[in-house]
Motif scaffolding. Structure first.
Motif, PDB file in Angstrom:
ATOM      1  N   MET A 156      15.316  -2.689   9.029  1.00 51.37           N
ATOM      2  CA  MET A 156      14.393  -1.585   9.262  1.00 51.37           C
ATOM      3  C   MET A 156      14.855  -0.368   8.485  1.00 51.37           C
ATOM      4  O   MET A 156      16.040  -0.058   8.448  1.00 51.37           O
ATOM      5  N   GLY A 157      13.906   0.334   7.842  1.00 54.10           N
ATOM      6  CA  GLY A 157      14.234   1.541   7.109  1.00 54.10           C
ATOM      7  C   GLY A 157      13.198   2.617   7.341  1.00 54.10           C
ATOM      8  O   GLY A 157      12.003   2.332   7.476  1.00 54.10           O
ATOM      9  N   THR A 158      13.649   3.876   7.412  1.00 55.39           N
ATOM     10  CA  THR A 158      12.710   4.979   7.573  1.00 55.39           C
ATOM     11  C   THR A 158      12.028   5.273   6.244  1.00 55.39           C
ATOM     12  O   THR A 158      12.589   5.063   5.170  1.00 55.39           O
ATOM     13  N   LEU A 159      10.815   5.780   6.330  1.00 53.38           N
ATOM     14  CA  LEU A 159      10.044   6.142   5.147  1.00 53.38           C
ATOM     15  C   LEU A 159      10.208   7.636   4.878  1.00 53.38           C
ATOM     16  O   LEU A 159      10.320   8.433   5.816  1.00 53.38           O
ATOM     17  N   PRO A 160      10.244   8.039   3.601  1.00 57.27           N
ATOM     18  CA  PRO A 160      10.389   9.466   3.287  1.00 57.27           C
ATOM     19  C   PRO A 160       9.211  10.270   3.813  1.00 57.27           C
ATOM     20  O   PRO A 160       8.081   9.788   3.848  1.00 57.27           O
ATOM     21  N   VAL A 161       9.495  11.504   4.233  1.00 58.06           N
ATOM     22  CA  VAL A 161       8.469  12.368   4.823  1.00 58.06           C
ATOM     23  C   VAL A 161       8.565  13.763   4.218  1.00 58.06           C
ATOM     24  O   VAL A 161       9.574  14.112   3.603  1.00 58.06           O
ATOM     25  N   PRO A 162       7.536  14.597   4.400  1.00 55.45           N
ATOM     26  CA  PRO A 162       7.590  15.973   3.900  1.00 55.45           C
ATOM     27  C   PRO A 162       8.730  16.763   4.553  1.00 55.45           C
ATOM     28  O   PRO A 162       9.196  16.425   5.641  1.00 55.45           O
ATOM     29  N   ALA A 163       9.146  17.810   3.867  1.00 55.49           N
ATOM     30  CA  ALA A 163      10.221  18.641   4.387  1.00 55.49           C
ATOM     31  C   ALA A 163       9.844  19.226   5.751  1.00 55.49           C
ATOM     32  O   ALA A 163       8.690  19.570   5.989  1.00 55.49           O
ATOM     33  N   ASP A 164      10.842  19.321   6.623  1.00 52.35           N
ATOM     34  CA  ASP A 164      10.687  19.928   7.942  1.00 52.35           C
ATOM     35  C   ASP A 164       9.699  19.171   8.823  1.00 52.35           C
ATOM     36  O   ASP A 164       9.020  19.770   9.660  1.00 52.35           O
ATOM     37  N   THR A 165       9.633  17.862   8.643  1.00 52.17           N
ATOM     38  CA  THR A 165       8.763  17.043   9.492  1.00 52.17           C
ATOM     39  C   THR A 165       9.375  16.879  10.877  1.00 52.17           C
ATOM     40  O   THR A 165      10.553  16.564  11.018  1.00 52.17           O
ATOM     41  N   PHE A 166       8.555  17.089  11.894  1.00 55.58           N
ATOM     42  CA  PHE A 166       8.980  16.902  13.278  1.00 55.58           C
ATOM     43  C   PHE A 166       8.742  15.472  13.732  1.00 55.58           C
ATOM     44  O   PHE A 166       9.556  14.875  14.428  1.00 55.58           O
ATOM     45  N   SER A 167       7.599  14.908  13.346  1.00 54.79           N
ATOM     46  CA  SER A 167       7.215  13.575  13.808  1.00 54.79           C
ATOM     47  C   SER A 167       6.379  12.896  12.729  1.00 54.79           C
ATOM     48  O   SER A 167       5.610  13.552  12.027  1.00 54.79           O
ATOM     49  N   SER A 168       6.541  11.571  12.588  1.00 53.33           N
ATOM     50  CA  SER A 168       5.733  10.812  11.624  1.00 53.33           C
ATOM     51  C   SER A 168       5.564   9.392  12.128  1.00 53.33           C
ATOM     52  O   SER A 168       6.346   8.910  12.953  1.00 53.33           O
ATOM     53  N   GLU A 169       4.540   8.716  11.621  1.00 50.96           N
ATOM     54  CA  GLU A 169       4.318   7.320  11.965  1.00 50.96           C
ATOM     55  C   GLU A 169       3.544   6.641  10.852  1.00 50.96           C
ATOM     56  O   GLU A 169       2.792   7.290  10.124  1.00 50.96           O
ATOM     57  N   ALA A 170       3.736   5.335  10.712  1.00 50.62           N
ATOM     58  CA  ALA A 170       2.956   4.521   9.792  1.00 50.62           C
ATOM     59  C   ALA A 170       1.900   3.774  10.583  1.00 50.62           C
ATOM     60  O   ALA A 170       2.192   3.258  11.671  1.00 50.62           O
ATOM     61  N   VAL A 171       0.678   3.706  10.050  1.00 45.59           N
ATOM     62  CA  VAL A 171      -0.428   3.118  10.818  1.00 45.59           C
ATOM     63  C   VAL A 171      -1.079   1.922  10.134  1.00 45.59           C
ATOM     64  O   VAL A 171      -1.816   1.178  10.780  1.00 45.59           O
ATOM     65  N   ALA A 172      -0.838   1.732   8.840  1.00 41.38           N
ATOM     66  CA  ALA A 172      -1.485   0.613   8.133  1.00 41.38           C
ATOM     67  C   ALA A 172      -0.650   0.247   6.919  1.00 41.38           C
ATOM     68  O   ALA A 172       0.082   1.080   6.367  1.00 41.38           O
ATOM     69  N   VAL A 173      -0.792  -1.010   6.484  1.00 38.65           N
ATOM     70  CA  VAL A 173      -0.131  -1.497   5.278  1.00 38.65           C
ATOM     71  C   VAL A 173      -1.089  -2.450   4.569  1.00 38.65           C
ATOM     72  O   VAL A 173      -1.844  -3.178   5.209  1.00 38.65           O
ATOM     73  N   ASP A 174      -1.077  -2.423   3.232  1.00 36.47           N
ATOM     74  CA  ASP A 174      -1.958  -3.337   2.512  1.00 36.47           C
ATOM     75  C   ASP A 174      -1.367  -4.744   2.544  1.00 36.47           C
ATOM     76  O   ASP A 174      -0.177  -4.916   2.839  1.00 36.47           O
ATOM     77  N   PRO A 175      -2.180  -5.772   2.264  1.00 35.96           N
ATOM     78  CA  PRO A 175      -1.669  -7.147   2.374  1.00 35.96           C
ATOM     79  C   PRO A 175      -0.442  -7.455   1.518  1.00 35.96           C
ATOM     80  O   PRO A 175       0.360  -8.310   1.888  1.00 35.96           O
ATOM     81  N   SER A 176      -0.272  -6.772   0.376  1.00 34.69           N
ATOM     82  CA  SER A 176       0.883  -7.040  -0.481  1.00 34.69           C
ATOM     83  C   SER A 176       2.157  -6.394   0.037  1.00 34.69           C
ATOM     84  O   SER A 176       3.256  -6.735  -0.394  1.00 34.69           O
ATOM     85  N   GLY A 177       2.018  -5.413   0.945  1.00 35.28           N
ATOM     86  CA  GLY A 177       3.172  -4.689   1.448  1.00 35.28           C
ATOM     87  C   GLY A 177       3.574  -3.497   0.620  1.00 35.28           C
ATOM     88  O   GLY A 177       4.513  -2.777   0.969  1.00 35.28           O
TER      89      GLY A 177
END
Length: 298
Positions: free
Chosen positions: A1-22
């Protein structure tokens, strides 16, 4: 498992969809000290892009293997009325049917065909198709009456949905317009399809007073009852028929749990790609931060 990069000073983030190729992942973030800043995010592998929708108050819905993103925007009254498409930095509103009062996009396939739902002021619902072969056009799909939800559209153009407000029925509609029922075990009614992937669809049904997870083979219509060890209702399915259900996966007859970095940390999966990539969130109990994450090889 790895975290995804986010904008500076992000408090909370989530991923909601992925394309079939990943390759492409969709998500969102909340930025500290900016209560009106809720950036919509697209990750191209590890490269972060902020999606600029054509209208504010937008939400992300889906992304295909070409990186085409679809979403919906709300009016000031809170209703979703403005579906849109985003690709290579350009966002455009999708055309509408004149009589529609509310419109949402629900899914996109690898060709770029988009499906959605329209609702008239009289509360009549119907399916919509924005075909990739005819950009800038939209047409009404001939689907069963009282459309409730669309689970998605497969790469060959098969649409899966649910109709019936009081007695729901799941169905598939072939590219040629033939509609077939997706029933529960022993032809039970009331099944609710929720996602598609490859030639599979997943959903659930009430059986014996409890919700039971289901997977359909769209080629044959055969239904399989999912393992009761799955944590929740099916969230997604990929082309290999691997089912994602919250923090758990069913691969064949085996159920596995998505790993967390530390015991007690909360995790959740939102979508699964054909290569086994799962995207979702991780709640770090020590820092109280929620971050968008990606699991590989699931």
């Amino acid at each position: 498992m790895g975290t995804l990069p986010v904008p500076a000073d992000t408090f909370s983030s989530e991923a909601v969809a992925v394309d079939p190729s990943g390759r492409y992942v969709l998500g969102s973030a909340i930025v500290r000290q900016a209560t009106d800043s809720f950036p919509l995010l697209l990750w191209d592998r590890q490269r972060l892009v902020e999606v600029k929708p054509p209208l504010p108050r937008s939400v992300l819905v889906d992304v295909n293997s070409a990186g085409v993103v679809i979403g919906n925007a709300r009016d000031e009254d809170g209703f979703l009325r403005h579906p849109w498409r985003y690709h290579a930095g350009k966002a455009t509103l999708l055309p509408l049917i004149d009589e529609a009062d509310q419109v949402t996009v629900e899914g996109i396939n690898s060709r770029g065909d988009i499906v959605g739902i329209g609702r008239t002021p009289a509360n009549t619902t119907y399916g919509l198709l924005w075909p990739a072969s005819r950009p800038g056009t939209v047409r009404v799909l001939d689907t069963p009456a009282d459309l409730v939800d669309l689970a998605g559209i497969t790469d060959d153009g098969t649409v899966v949905g649910v109709s019936g407000f009081s007695e729901p029925t799941s169905w598939l509609r072939t590219p040629g317009g033939v509609v077939r029922t997706l029933a529960g075990p022993d032809n039970a009614t009331g099944a609710l399809a929720s996602a598609v992937g490859g030639h599979w669809a997943v959903g659930q049904i009430f059986q014996g007073g409890v919700l039971v997870g289901l997977r359909w083979d769209l080629r044959t219509g055969r239904v399989k009852v999912l393992d009761p060890g799955l944590e929740s209702a099916p969230t997604d399915v990929n082309a290999s028929g691997v089912v994602l259900a919250g923090t758990t996966l069913q691969r064949g007859g085996t159920v596995v749990t998505l790993p967390a970095p530390s015991p007690g940390d909360g995790v959740g999966g939102a979508a699964i790609a054909d290569n086994g990539t799962v995207v979702g969130f991780h709640n770090n109990l020590l820092t109280d931060e929620i971050r968008a994450v990606r699991w590989t090889g699931c």
